[in-house]
Design an enzyme around this catalytic site. Sequence first.
Site: not given
Length: 780
Positions: A292-295, A297
């Site tokens: 999962l991409d943090k920024t 998402t």
Amino acid sequence: MNGLSSEEVNRRLKVYGLNYVEERRESAVKSFLKRFWNPMAWLLEIAIVLSIAVGHYIEASIIFSLMFINAVIGFYHEKSSKRVLELLKSKLALKAVVLRDGKWVQIDAKYLVPGDIIALGIGDVVPADCKIIEGSATVDQSMLTGESLPVDISAGGIVYAGSIVRSGRAKAVVVNTGRSTYFGRTVELVKIAQPKSHQQEVMFVITRYSMYIGLAAIAIAIVFAVVTGLKNTPIAIATFAVTILMGAVPVALPTVLTIMQAVGASRLASRDVLVTRLSAIEDAASVDVICLDKTGTITENRLSIVDVKPLNGFTKEDVIEYAFYSSSQEGKDQIDNVIVEFAKKLNLPRKRYSIVEFRPFDPSTKRTEAIVDIKGRRFLVTKGAPQIIAELVGNSPEVAEAMKTVEEFANRGYRSLAVAIKEYGSGKYRLAGIIALFDPPRQNSRELVEKMKSVGIRPKMVTGDNVAVAREVAKMVGIGEKVVTVNELKKADENSRRVLVEEADIFAEVYPEDKYIIVKSLQSNGHFVGVMGDGVNDAPALKQAELGIAVANATDVAKASAGVVLLKPGLEGVADILLTGREVYQRALTWIINKVSKTIQFTLLLVIGFIILKYDVLSLLGMTLLVFANDFATMSLATDNAKPTTNPSKWRFRALALSSTILGLLLLIEGLIAIYIGSTVYHFNMQQMQTFILLVMVFTSQFRVLIVRERKWFWSSKPGRELVASMIGVIVAFTILGCVGIIITPIDLDKTVVALIYSAAFTLGIDPAKVFVFKRFGIT
């Protein structure tokens, strides 16, 4: 400083090429024709040639038609990486202000070359990798690196192609263009990213297994025919071989899988999930790790004030109010916007004031300033990096306390902003307080992460942020706390890297090539990987992963690289993708078990029947009808009721082959008994026997679907309406065909009914054995 001359530019264009991403184009015709050049197609083409050789032109036409339908459906639905490259090229199709021959001129950015001097201003998209030689700028690199905060770059610093200038002005020299840029290297990663096609793997394995059976049957029958003299001409032998090949090759498999996936895609579209690569639905069933991409998402990609530490007797409201005075009201600076919005929520400012002068953020000083008139008194208010503000304040106890607070905030993943104030024209600054800024998780991120875990998915967070920020966000949403940085991965040898990738909950300080490597490493560990992302930096990983998911606010590049696009923000829709994928998997599994068990049944029945009766128990035309009745009529499985499993569904070919073989052998007994009934009880001639066996096998194929569609007892769930309608239609059609004849030799109605009742009783009667076999081999 005159810039490059026109002659030098032309020379460098020949050396470095244009500032865009080149693409190897393949014609649509060639792409379509490639679908007729693969192991599956070769087998079908052999069957066509043999059919023509023995004069069975109708059968050859039917096989070719099925091949053509498969090719058209696949060509229409499959998306290629050409769209990604076109989007990336359009990103680079920018204008640039460049110094040429001593004059500033505007040109197409594709004509930039290394050594060009360009001007950068607010709102500009950086057209190439550049080194700042004069001035400074604040640039937004979030679409490249995933870093949510703007980056301050001054003379000597590098700005990357694709970044956006948020404030400041600068002159810069171009250092890299086209594919050599940071942005261009990402394009190259997208081009080489090739996920393993698990759909193709399934089709190849099933086809290979079926062909082994078919070729073995052909070999045995031919040896027997030659020895006994029953088939002593090449035409007779070729006819028999084509009959077996037609049944052995899963002709409809590509079409069936594509239709199943298209139905799943249609259902997902109604839930605001757009599928751009059909095979991604089937791959979703097997995903066991999702990155999962943090920024943007997991988080909102929007800074928030999460804490305020007042100093020197000031209150929290004072700190925010003074920060408000030193913030732009024009909405161009992200941090200023956050402070202005937060102040308004607190009904600040409370004092009557007027801004005498405002000095916007300057990357060289790393702070903003404002001269404010408050009730007739003028103050100088400033906010900026704590270290910078501390220098203005000088050594004092509150500075030490402030630095301690900054360190505490940093350990919690927060970015600090210091605020100070003084009387205008005299005195020293007084430190008012420290403001903590944070990009918070979306409200439903934790819930959706837990939902992923509950269905057997291990979430891992991948981000360009530092360790502290990454750990804090991951902890807040329940992903975990084990952090691995890019440097650790790069220093580790291959075996150690695989261990690190396996154990990590979080990958911090990651760049595009690192995300791509992470996905590849996880895949080399045997994982089926899903990746979520929204920026250019995610495109290579999205393309490489079995399941690439672009989120609602993703760039066009990310959306084109992904197999699935969420039309709702954040993690919404992920559960729908995973569960729908598992439903599609269950339907495909049913079709394949049905097909393989039928292949076992009919190939052995043809050989043994030939040995017993000394003639073919099924004609080539009969086999063609059987292929339609079994393979294509059961396409209605695409909408059948299916229960998704609670764990990732992976293709276990050995278990699948063994369980299908056992069922096929049980059904072979049914066919042999039918031969006995036809020859001993009814005394059929060859043509009548072929009709009787055809009817038994067609009816069996319908009832076999009923038992193999359910992993438990066949009555545990209701079949879909379309499947029931299809089964009834086939049974009625072949009952009439068996009695009337038309294209086959007719038999009496009572004997047709016997074939129907016998097939139903025997096939449904082996359901207990099926339940035992599925449980024994773990078919769930």
